[in-house]
Design an enzyme around this catalytic site. Structure first.
Site, PDB file in Angstrom:
ATOM      1  N   ASP A  21       0.784  -1.057  -0.123  1.00 41.32           N
ATOM      2  CA  ASP A  21       0.128   0.055   0.068  1.00 41.32           C
ATOM      3  C   ASP A  21       0.842   1.427   0.036  1.00 41.32           C
ATOM      4  OD1 ASP A  21      -2.461   1.478  -0.063  1.00 41.32           O
ATOM      5  OD2 ASP A  21      -2.720   1.123   2.207  1.00 41.32           O
ATOM      6  N   ASN A  69     -10.579  -3.158  -6.336  1.00 41.54           N
ATOM      7  CA  ASN A  69      -9.563  -2.238  -6.943  1.00 41.54           C
ATOM      8  C   ASN A  69     -10.245  -1.876  -8.325  1.00 41.54           C
ATOM      9  OD1 ASN A  69      -6.299  -3.467  -5.607  1.00 41.54           O
ATOM     10  ND2 ASN A  69      -7.881  -1.597  -4.836  1.00 41.54           N
TER      11      ASN A  69
HETATM   12  C1  FPP Z   1      -1.849  -0.114  -3.444  1.00 43.59           C
HETATM   13  O1  FPP Z   1      -1.491   1.360  -3.301  1.00 43.59           O
HETATM   14  C2  FPP Z   1      -1.405  -0.375  -4.779  1.00 43.59           C
HETATM   15  C3  FPP Z   1      -2.297  -1.046  -5.478  1.00 43.59           C
HETATM   16  C4  FPP Z   1      -3.730  -1.268  -5.121  1.00 43.59           C
HETATM   17  C5  FPP Z   1      -1.849  -1.612  -6.874  1.00 43.59           C
HETATM   18  C6  FPP Z   1      -0.355  -2.330  -6.937  1.00 43.59           C
HETATM   19  C7  FPP Z   1      -0.223  -2.667  -8.419  1.00 43.59           C
HETATM   20  C8  FPP Z   1       1.008  -2.799  -8.922  1.00 43.59           C
HETATM   21  C9  FPP Z   1       2.193  -2.416  -8.108  1.00 43.59           C
HETATM   22  C10 FPP Z   1       1.061  -3.417 -10.654  1.00 43.59           C
HETATM   23  C11 FPP Z   1       1.250  -4.446 -11.071  1.00 43.59           C
HETATM   24  C12 FPP Z   1       1.632  -5.518 -10.133  1.00 43.59           C
HETATM   25  C13 FPP Z   1       2.560  -6.395 -10.380  1.00 43.59           C
HETATM   26  C14 FPP Z   1       2.499  -7.794  -9.620  1.00 43.59           C
HETATM   27  C15 FPP Z   1       3.870  -6.155 -11.440  1.00 43.59           C
HETATM   28  P1  FPP Z   1      -2.434   2.752  -3.393  1.00 43.59           P
HETATM   29  O2  FPP Z   1      -2.674   2.917  -4.860  1.00 43.59           O
HETATM   30  O3  FPP Z   1      -3.526   2.312  -2.561  1.00 43.59           O
HETATM   31  O4  FPP Z   1      -1.745   3.507  -2.657  1.00 43.59           O
HETATM   32  P2  FPP Z   1      -2.434   4.888  -1.779  1.00 43.59           P
HETATM   33  O5  FPP Z   1      -3.205   4.223  -0.592  1.00 43.59           O
HETATM   34  O6  FPP Z   1      -1.381   5.803  -1.337  1.00 43.59           O
HETATM   35  O7  FPP Z   1      -3.386   5.657  -2.804  1.00 43.59           O
END
Ligand code: FPP
Length: 235
Positions: A21, A69
């Site tokens: 996260d 998501n």
């Molecule tokens: C959480 O941070 C992240 C996600 C929901 C997506 C993560 C996906 C990837 C890194 C992409 C691809 C995956 C692979 C395995 C290559 P957030 O966006 O919720 O952060 P925030 O809480 O600060 O908004």
């Protein structure tokens, strides 16, 4: 590099799971689009997995994309999917070189046929590799349990047991996570490994996922070995 406390076999850290996260906040702090955070987060994911395996951890599970998501803005979902697809394309070679056995946890149905085919190919071709890497995509813990029960019901089974349900989870045959780590300061599980986490230890850190590094893994492992695991019994 972290060291394992080998005194108690029952406690050996074999399976670590990460809720990655904070990608969006990391990007925002730098005045970048959220997608830039995901690009950086994807690199972090591979570094962290390699570091864990180098330290003798057998299984790493990563929460890449939840069933919830999809509610994000379409351009962000598209960017994550593009990133995911580009990892898959490089995946077969990288996973083989790194001796990783990949399993995707989650419902593959909503992905386009090419992506689905690539995911299945990676699972097949990496199956004999040493280190277990689970990537949870389009994953929800409740949906996983419902799916398992439906699969059993479709075989005509009407009486369920923990063993039967476990046998139909995406993680069938795997050990439950010993430790679940969440970055970026939120103190919740967000529908991750609902069934498997009942006796997991938890570690939370304020570090945003793209900044997550070796010292954060070391701190999580140290925290884990400072706990006493009783599994409902008495030690
Ligand atoms: C959480 O941070 C992240 C996600 C929901 C997506 C993560 C996906 C990837 C890194 C992409 C691809 C995956 C692979 C395995 C290559 P957030 O966006 O919720 O952060 P925030 O809480 O600060 O908004």
């Amino acid at each position: 590099m972290f060291v394992h406390d080998e005194n108690s076999k029952k406690k050996r850290l074999s399976h670590i799971a990460f809720i990655m996260d904070g990608n969006g906040r990391w990007a925002k702090k730098r005045g970048l689009p959220r997608e830039a955070g995901h690009t950086e987060g994807a690199k972090t994911f591979m570094r962290v997995a390699e570091y864990c395996f180098a330290g003798g951890i057998d299984t790493v599970t990563i929460y890449a994309f939840s069933t919830e998501n999809w509610k994000r803005p379409p351009h962000e979902v598209k960017a994550i999917m593009t990133l995911f697809a580009s990892y898959l394309k490089r995946g077969i070679k990288e996973m083989t070189e790194r001796n990783m056995h990949v399993t995707f946890l989650g419902d593959k149905a909503p992905f386009d046929p090419d992506t689905r085919e690539l995911m299945e190919r990676i699972e097949r071709e990496s199956a004999k590799n040493r280190y277990k890497l689970n990537i949870a995509v389009n994953y929800g813990g409740r949906a996983e349990i419902v799916n398992a029960v439906n699969r059993l019901a479709s075989k005509g089974i009407t009486e369920f047991s923990e063993e039967l349900i476990e046998s139909e989870l995406y993680t069938a045959g795997q050990r439950d996570p010993d430790l679940i780590v969440r970055s970026a300061g939120e103190l919740r599980l967000s529908n991750f490994l609902t069934w498997q986490s009942v006796y997991s230890e938890f570690h939370f850190t304020d570090t945003l996922w793209p900044d997550f590094g070796e010292s954060d893994v070391d701190a999580a492992v140290d925290a884990y070995y400072s706990r006493t695991r009783r599994f409902g019994g008495v030690v």
